[in-house]
Design a protein around this motif. Structure first.
Motif, PDB file in Angstrom:
ATOM      1  N   ASP A   1      -2.255   3.506   2.101  1.00  0.00           N
ATOM      2  CA  ASP A   1      -3.275   4.454   1.648  1.00  0.00           C
ATOM      3  C   ASP A   1      -4.653   3.795   1.688  1.00  0.00           C
ATOM      4  OD1 ASP A   1      -4.303   6.750   0.570  1.00  0.00           O
ATOM      5  OD2 ASP A   1      -3.218   6.632  -1.326  1.00  0.00           O
ATOM      6  N   ASP A   2      -5.684   4.607   1.796  1.00  0.00           N
ATOM      7  CA  ASP A   2      -7.072   4.143   1.718  1.00  0.00           C
ATOM      8  C   ASP A   2      -7.376   3.037   2.716  1.00  0.00           C
ATOM      9  OD1 ASP A   2      -7.227   5.920  -0.369  1.00  0.00           O
ATOM     10  OD2 ASP A   2      -6.916   4.405  -1.911  1.00  0.00           O
TER      11      ASP A   2
ATOM     12  N   GLU B   1      -7.533  11.286   5.502  1.00  0.00           N
ATOM     13  CA  GLU B   1      -7.691  12.026   4.251  1.00  0.00           C
ATOM     14  C   GLU B   1      -9.170  12.338   4.050  1.00  0.00           C
ATOM     15  OE1 GLU B   1      -6.023   9.561   1.152  1.00  0.00           O
ATOM     16  OE2 GLU B   1      -7.856   8.403   0.991  1.00  0.00           O
TER      17      GLU B   1
HETATM   18 MG    MG Z   1      -6.194   7.763  -0.254  1.00  0.00          MG
END
Ligand code: MG
Ligand code: C2E
Ligand code: MG
Length: 396
Positions: free
Chosen positions: A158-159, A215
């Motif tokens: 993520d990220d 995202e």
């Molecule tokens: Mg994220």
């Protein structure tokens, strides 16, 4: 953190299930379908007030309550996955887990239990772990992720773009996907340099055989740029805000007209083929200059695998099949098979008794096959590009 929130209040909230999950849809940029959702925690403090995670996750972490919270949320996500599956097949729900949570093994054991009891299938659940956290305690976290992947659970980074992971470290982690951070995605429109960060992240994900997910997609322009550049999945307010479970299910059940195209994915495949050729030629080159010792480090893993598991095979025999019936697509199968077979031949000859003449002929045949495959991929790209507008969206 929200002022006035106490550890006791959070303990109570965990116990009395005041922590609820919202679900934000994810869409495939390849065909525009809703493919799942990310579960995001909220604290329903009553009287219509719902707190977002940034207001209480730091408290949960500092007071040692995060683990309890994660265990409860896992049960909730699994319950949701069961409900979703009864209505719509093939959707995956992902949840966010802090690396510390994985270390205790409670989470992976609980997931194993759900799988053993056939409450869910491994494809129903995914785990998201943030990049910065992963790089902090590399070896330990790697073990924890491997344990999950051995259960068949996909783990997403993520990220991506907020930490400092090197490509070397990343390639040692069995992530199934890279989720580009929303800041990276948002900045993409502000300069060519930022745009290139997104493009090269998508390419890197593909080289590492990871799915690319963006995202924070907030506009049609961002959505379409990502699609044209081979990003495979998207999540963000342009598609939808996070919903309560029943609203997510209605959303996933209803007809959508999100665009989808394989055009960017095909472009990525061209890169993969050229990279594959380069890796193979490196092996030959190292041998020629008497540097056999460097061979294992330059061998492209694709060469050692079944065609269906190679990067081109994963696309061609997977989602690519939606293009079956288009002449350039159908014409690709044989040269792809030949290319794979020939790659093996070249490699084994290098490792065995190199026969210079045979190898020279094979290398030259390799070039013509690569040219043929690339040319067909370009034809396919153009055919999709020139397709009438109403048929170029949706399933193409
Ligand atoms: Mg994220
Ligand atoms: P994340 O996992 O990166 O989740 C994405 C965040 O971006 C979510 O914020 C989501 O609502 C927000 N978002 C989605 N699309 C857009 C968009 O188009 N524009 C903008 N500006 N924002 C968008 P949220 O729900 O506030 O969550 C924030 C972070 O809190 C998450 O980031 C995740 O790191 C953490 N978090 C959320 N749920 C959990 C959980 O159950 N457990 C743990 N440990 N952390 C969680
Ligand atoms: Mg996340």
């Amino acid at each position: 953190m929200q002022s006035g929130l106490t550890q006791q209040a959070l303990e109570r909230a965990i116990e009395y299930n005041e922590l609820i999950l919202y679900y934000q849809p994810k869409v495939s940029l390849l065909d525009g379908r809703v493919i799942g959702a990310e579960a995001l925690v909220r604290w329903n403090v009553g009287e219509g007030t719902i707190l977002s995670p940034s207001a209480f996750i730091p408290l949960a972490e500092s007071s040692g309550l995060l683990h309890d919270l994660t265990v409860r949320l896992l049960d909730q996500v699994v319950g949701a996955a069961v409900t979703v599956k009864e209505k719509i097949p093939d959707l995956a729900l992902s949840m966010n887990v802090a690396p510390n949570d994985l270390q205790s093994k409670t989470i992976s054991k609980r997931i194993e239990h759900f799988l053993d009891q056939k409450i869910i299938d491994a494809d129903d659940l995914q785990i998201e772990i943030t990049e910065s956290a992963v790089m902090g305690n590399f070896e330990q976290i790697r073990e924890d992720i491997v344990r999950l992947t051995e259960l068949g659970i996909k783990v997403l980074m993520d990220d991506f773009g907020t930490g400092y992971s090197s490509i070397d470290r990343l390639s040692q982690m069995p992530f199934s996907a890279l989720k580009l951070d929303q800041g990276v995605v948002r900045r993409m429109g502000t300069s060519r340099q930022n745009l290139n960060v997104v493009k090269s992240s998508i390419s890197m994900a593909r080289e590492l055989r990871m799915t690319s997910v963006a995202e924070g997609v907030e506009s049609a322009a961002t959505y379409h740029f990502l699609m044209a550049n081979g990003c495979e999945e998207a999540q963000g307010f342009y598609i939808s805000k996070p919903f309560a479970l029943e609203d997510f299910i209605s959303f996933a059940e209803s007809e959508h007209s999100f665009d989808g195209s394989q055009i960017g994915r095909i472009h990525q495949t061209v890169h993969n083929v050229l990279y594959h050729r380069k890796c193979l030629f490196d092996v030959v080159f190292c041998d020629r200059i008497g540097a056999k010792a460097c061979l294992p480090s330059v061998v492209d893993p694709d060469i050692n695998e079944a065609l269906e598991q190679s990067r081109i095979g994963l696309w061609y025999f997977g989602v690519g099949q939606q293009l079956s019936g288009m002449a350039p697509f159908d014409s690709l199968e044989q040269p792809i098979r030949d290319l794979h077979k020939l790659s093996h031949e070249i490699l084994y000859r290098e490792y065995g008794d190199s026969n210079g003449d045979k190898q020279a002929a094979a290398v030259s045949r390799m070039n013509s096959l690569v040219n043929q495959v690339v040319s067909l991929l370009h034809d396919l790209e153009s055919a999709l590009l020139l397709m009438p507008e109403d048929s170029s969206s949706g399933s193409l």
